[in-house]
Design an enzyme around this catalytic site. Structure first.
Site, PDB file in Angstrom:
ATOM      1  N   ASP A  62       1.151  -1.403  -0.378  1.00 52.39           N
ATOM      2  CA  ASP A  62       0.107  -0.075  -0.091  1.00 52.39           C
ATOM      3  C   ASP A  62       0.856   0.941   0.584  1.00 52.39           C
ATOM      4  O   ASP A  62       1.932   1.062   0.377  1.00 52.39           O
ATOM      5  CB  ASP A  62      -0.965  -0.318   0.617  1.00 52.39           C
ATOM      6  CG  ASP A  62      -2.785   1.176   0.928  1.00 52.39           C
ATOM      7  OD1 ASP A  62      -3.031   0.750   1.215  1.00 52.39           O
ATOM      8  OD2 ASP A  62      -1.773   2.180   0.395  1.00 52.39           O
ATOM      9  N   LYS A 102       0.839   3.138   6.300  1.00 50.49           N
ATOM     10  CA  LYS A 102      -1.092   2.207   6.405  1.00 50.49           C
ATOM     11  C   LYS A 102       0.045   0.510   6.396  1.00 50.49           C
ATOM     12  O   LYS A 102      -0.613   0.233   7.701  1.00 50.49           O
ATOM     13  CB  LYS A 102      -1.853   1.879   5.418  1.00 50.49           C
ATOM     14  CG  LYS A 102      -2.404   3.213   5.341  1.00 50.49           C
ATOM     15  CD  LYS A 102      -3.274   2.927   4.433  1.00 50.49           C
ATOM     16  CE  LYS A 102      -4.352   4.210   4.756  1.00 50.49           C
ATOM     17  NZ  LYS A 102      -5.851   3.835   3.505  1.00 50.49           N
ATOM     18  N   CYS A 121     -14.154   4.627  -1.582  1.00 53.94           N
ATOM     19  CA  CYS A 121     -14.754   4.965  -0.281  1.00 53.94           C
ATOM     20  C   CYS A 121     -14.566   6.833  -0.264  1.00 53.94           C
ATOM     21  O   CYS A 121     -14.884   7.064   0.591  1.00 53.94           O
ATOM     22  CB  CYS A 121     -13.743   4.537   0.614  1.00 53.94           C
ATOM     23  SG  CYS A 121     -14.521   2.621   0.434  1.00 53.94           S
TER      24      CYS A 121
END
Ligand SMILES: [Zn+2]
Length: 255
Positions: free
Chosen positions: A59, A83, A188
């Site tokens: 990530d 992350k 999102c």
């Protein structure tokens, strides 16, 4: 397995479908998890808890305050940090034996991606980026690595397994054509997502990955599982390989 492992994994050893043999397979397996966000959090945590031998976590992003509503591998203290580092800490806190390798990159470099997919026994797609999903699917099919795909947006989620070892298995592009011009980049970031939905979908992905690695049960290969969390309705639809698919359509049919 040593005494500590026999205790740690005792509830897996009690399952006939997993047992010592299946747990040994998990301990010897390597999983590539792409994305350490909402879906990647439960996937990474469950794979670490379950004793998957090596987990490679990719990530490029850092933890943001808006992530914490659903990305349960991260904490308030990790806001601003990568992350992958934050998730790695959570995985090691859960299981200090976990071997976690972090790739703080957007996994779109073809050479690196091929190298990592070649080394992996299973790939779990936890991204929310269509271009990377398409690329992951292509590389997994070219290299024969099973892909556990999941997506979650608003109150709707879906999970499937694309397994090149299964002659009848479709690939991601059979279901979601790469050239589709109606594919909108919905994420999102702009659409909103119900907090536990990513846990529901991610946990399902973790279950499918652990089944693929241990050999237990039947996977979602050939089926697309959809959940509507607003009504809490689950539906599995059979999905078939598209003979005209540009990614997997050239495979020789089984004789
Ligand atoms: Zn296909």
């Amino acid at each position: 397995m040593n005494d500590g492992q026999l205790l740690r994994y005792a509830r897996h050893l009690l399952l006939d479908e997993i047992g010592i043999e299946g747990q040994e397979r998990l301990l010897a397996a390597r999983a590539l998890v792409v994305g350490a966000g909402g879906l990647g959090s439960p996937v990474a945590l469950y794979l670490a808890a379950a004793g998957v031998g090596e987990i490679v976590l990719a990530d490029h992003d850092t933890v943001d305050l808006t992530n914490l509503q659903r990305q349960i591998a991260h904490t308030q203290a990790s806001v601003g940090t990568p992350k992958v580092t934050s998730a790695q800490s959570a995985m090691l806190a859960l299981n200090p034996e976990a071997r976690v390798r972090t790739l703080p990159v957007r996994l779109q470099d073809d050479a690196l991606l091929r190298e990592e997919v070649t080394a992996a026994d299973v790939v779990i797609d936890c991204t929310d980026n269509f271009a990377i999903r398409v690329l992951l699917n292509r590389v997994c099919f070219a290299l024969g690595t099973p892909l556990v795909s999941g997506a979650a947006i608003r109150f709707e989620g879906q999970v499937s397994v694309f397994d090149p070892a299964e002659p009848a298995s479709p690939c991601y592009a059979c279901l979601f054509p790469e050239s589709a011009d109606d594919v909108q980049e919905v994420s999102c970031a702009t659409m909103g997502v119900f907090s536990p939905l990513v846990g529901i979908v991610g946990s399902t992905q973790a279950a499918e990955a652990l089944k693929l690695l241990s050999g237990a049960g039947q996977t979602l290969t050939g089926r697309l599982l959809r959940v509507d969390a607003l009504r809490m309705e689950w539906r599995a639809v059979n999905v078939m390989r598209d003979p005209a698919c540009p990614v997997c359509g050239h495979r020789a049919m089984p004789g």
